[in-house]
Design an enzyme around this catalytic site. Structure first.
Site, PDB file in Angstrom:
ATOM      1  N   HIS A 255       0.837  -1.207   0.000  1.00 41.66           N
ATOM      2  CA  HIS A 255       0.000   0.000   0.000  1.00 41.66           C
ATOM      3  C   HIS A 255       0.871   1.255   0.000  1.00 41.66           C
ATOM      4  CE1 HIS A 255      -3.727   2.261   1.192  1.00 41.66           C
ATOM      5  NE2 HIS A 255      -2.821   3.070   1.714  1.00 41.66           N
ATOM      6  N   GLU A 256       1.817   1.326   0.927  1.00 46.40           N
ATOM      7  CA  GLU A 256       2.658   2.524   1.011  1.00 46.40           C
ATOM      8  C   GLU A 256       3.597   2.637  -0.184  1.00 46.40           C
ATOM      9  OE1 GLU A 256       1.729   4.698   2.969  1.00 46.40           O
ATOM     10  OE2 GLU A 256       0.470   3.449   4.247  1.00 46.40           O
ATOM     11  N   HIS A 259       1.744   4.609  -2.775  1.00 44.97           N
ATOM     12  CA  HIS A 259       1.863   6.054  -2.547  1.00 44.97           C
ATOM     13  C   HIS A 259       3.235   6.561  -2.993  1.00 44.97           C
ATOM     14  CE1 HIS A 259      -1.857   6.917  -0.474  1.00 44.97           C
ATOM     15  NE2 HIS A 259      -1.635   6.028   0.471  1.00 44.97           N
ATOM     16  N   GLU A 285      -4.653   7.804  -3.142  1.00 41.60           N
ATOM     17  CA  GLU A 285      -5.159   6.551  -2.606  1.00 41.60           C
ATOM     18  C   GLU A 285      -5.480   5.556  -3.723  1.00 41.60           C
ATOM     19  OE1 GLU A 285      -5.817   4.319   0.900  1.00 41.60           O
ATOM     20  OE2 GLU A 285      -4.862   6.251   0.515  1.00 41.60           O
TER      21      GLU A 285
END
Length: 490
Positions: A255-256, A259, A285
């Site tokens: 997830h990170e 980003h 997101e």
């Protein structure tokens, strides 16, 4: 020198100072000694005072009036500077500095209250944060809607009415899907075992590399609440480990990385300019969620991950890749948003969206938040919150004043659904690559179609340009129904 050149040179220094401020925040979450919290609050307040003075400098108005942009990029640069100048000049310097100071200190108070399961210890601080954000919203709204003024900071052009319309369109299908899944005869088993933290971190580094993270411009650290920080040539990620729940680390890392890949992927020509970062939190997101879910939780990628985790940790309780895929995508009504499956996640966001709107409008006071949260959770999830860390103390966002931020998580999911539909059409062999642990065909497409453009376009225009169609909730809901219908034999 032209007015445009002078303005961009001035803006470059402002952007560099903002990056330094962000690095202070990163340090606070990863390296800073606990005893430095009060001093860090003063430091954050001081640098915010400098930034606010620069962002409201009267020369900016003069430069904006005289600048004669040539081309789409220059026009977009001026549009962003004008937007930031207009917002900054509405906020008194005293208020900007106080918000930065209070929210920096509040973060530590929240962390201690969460660890102690002590809501009363946090309430006075949260009341102060809410009061400051209400004051800021009033200054920005100039007689308009307070919540819209805050939401616009994270998702330019969005309003609570437009977000509520999307959420209202999603809720019936999400609830129906959840009920069908929870009542299904087929129920995948969770992954069980002991997964040493040090080994999880080795796997996390491998996963970040698989999704294209540039280690020459970043690093990986541990944090209580995983996050990504920075832009351009210094973009850092964090994750967390729970030795009985390796997917927490696996998917926080992916997830990170999503980003971070966005920030690392922005055109280098935009470095330290207003265009040199993601165009909104919703679009940001979309990158983290498509990396984590549509790619990272796909049957293709989990078939590769199953083998890698077996090599790292030894034989797994999931007997084969199919059982592992079911374990990764197992649906259950838990308390924690960050650990929620794809079906429940947006219902968690909708709860927060409704409560924070009430807090900002004054319809709900901070002292009544715990009761409101717990009552709403029973209504939405059919479970009673047993402790504050499962309820209103679980997220860091409100302690640091991020009111208007939560709905961007679901907007990101909606955008990710649209992007994956377009990606599959454009890259038909994406699953073959993912099954080899190679996400590069997907991440190259995302970089070219979306990431490299930074803030060149508005959020919805960014998604529409990448996909070739206007964003809506339909593709996300279709994807969820197809995926979980197959897993649970609905």
């Amino acid at each position: 020198m032209t007015a445009y050149t002078d303005l961009m040179a001035y803006q470059r220094d402002t952007e560099a100072l903002a990056q330094i401020s962000g690095r202070l925040g990163w340090d606070q979450e990863t390296m800073m000694p606990r005893g430095a919290a009060e001093q860090r609050g003063e430091e954050m307040g001081a640098i915010e005072g400098v930034l606010h003075a620069r962002r409201t400098d009267p020369r900016i108005a003069d430069w904006l009036e005289k600048a004669r942009p040539e081309g789409e990029v220059a026009e977009a640069q001026l549009r962003q500077i004008r937007r930031e100048f207009d917002r900054a000049t509405k906020i008194p310097a005293r208020l900007a500095t106080e918000i930065a100071r209070v929210t920096s200190v509040a973060q530590g108070i929240w962390a201690e209250a969460r660890a102690a399961e002590d809501i009363p210890a946090f309430l006075p601080t949260l009341e102060r944060v809410v009061a400051l954000r209400r004051e800021e919203a009033a200054a920005l709204a100039a007689g308009g809607d307070l919540y819209d003024a805050l939401l616009d900071d994270y998702e330019p052009g969005a309003t609570q009415a437009s977000v509520a319309a999307i959420f209202d369109g999603m809720r019936p299908r999400l609830v129906a899907l959840r009920e069908a899944i929870l009542g299904a005869e087929r129920q995948p088993k969770p992954l069980e075992g002991h997964f040493p933290a040090a080994t999880q971190m080795k796997l996390a580094q491998e996963l970040a590399s698989a999704f294209g993270y540039d280690w020459s411009r970043g690093r990986l650290d541990l944090a209580v609440h995983p996050f990504s920080n920075g832009s351009g040539n210094d973009v850092r990620i964090t994750t967390r480990t729970v030795e009985s729940e390796p997917f927490n680390c696996v998917y926080s890392t992916i997830h990170e990385t999503g980003h971070a890949a966005y920030e690392q992927g922005v055109d280098a020509a935009y470095l330290l300019t207003p265009l040199g970062q993601g165009c909104s939190m919703g679009v940001h997101e979309s990158q983290s969620r498509i990396y984590e879910n549509q790619l990272g939780r796909s049957r293709a990628f989990t078939s590769w991950l199953y083998g890698r985790m077996g090599e790292h940790f030894g034989p797994l309780s999931a007997g084969d890749a199919d059982a592992f895929y079911g374990a990764v995508n197992r649906v259950e009504a838990g308390f924690i948003r960050t650990e929620a499956d794809e079906v429940h996640y947006n219902l968690h966001v909708m709860l927060r969206f409704d409560l924070e709107r009430q807090l900002i409008s004054g319809a709900l006071e901070v002292k009544g938040l715990e009761e409101a949260w717990n009552g709403r959770f029973v209504q939405d999830f059919g479970q009673k919150v047993a402790k504050p860390s499962q309820g209103m103390l679980q997220d860091v966002h409100w302690s640091v004043g991020l009111f208007g931020y939560f709905p961007t998580y679901t907007l990101g999911n909606v955008y990710a659904g649209c992007l994956m539909k377009a990606l599959r059409a454009a890259v038909p062999d994406v699953d073959e690559a993912l099954a080899r642990g190679d996400a590069s065909p997907a991440t190259r497409w995302l970089k070219d179609r979306l990431q490299r453009h930074g803030r060149l376009r508005s959020p919805r225009a960014t998604i529409a340009a990448a996909c070739g169609f206007e964003p809506s909730e339909g593709p996300l809901l279709d994807y969820l129904e197809a995926k979980f219908g197959e897993i649970y034999a609905l």
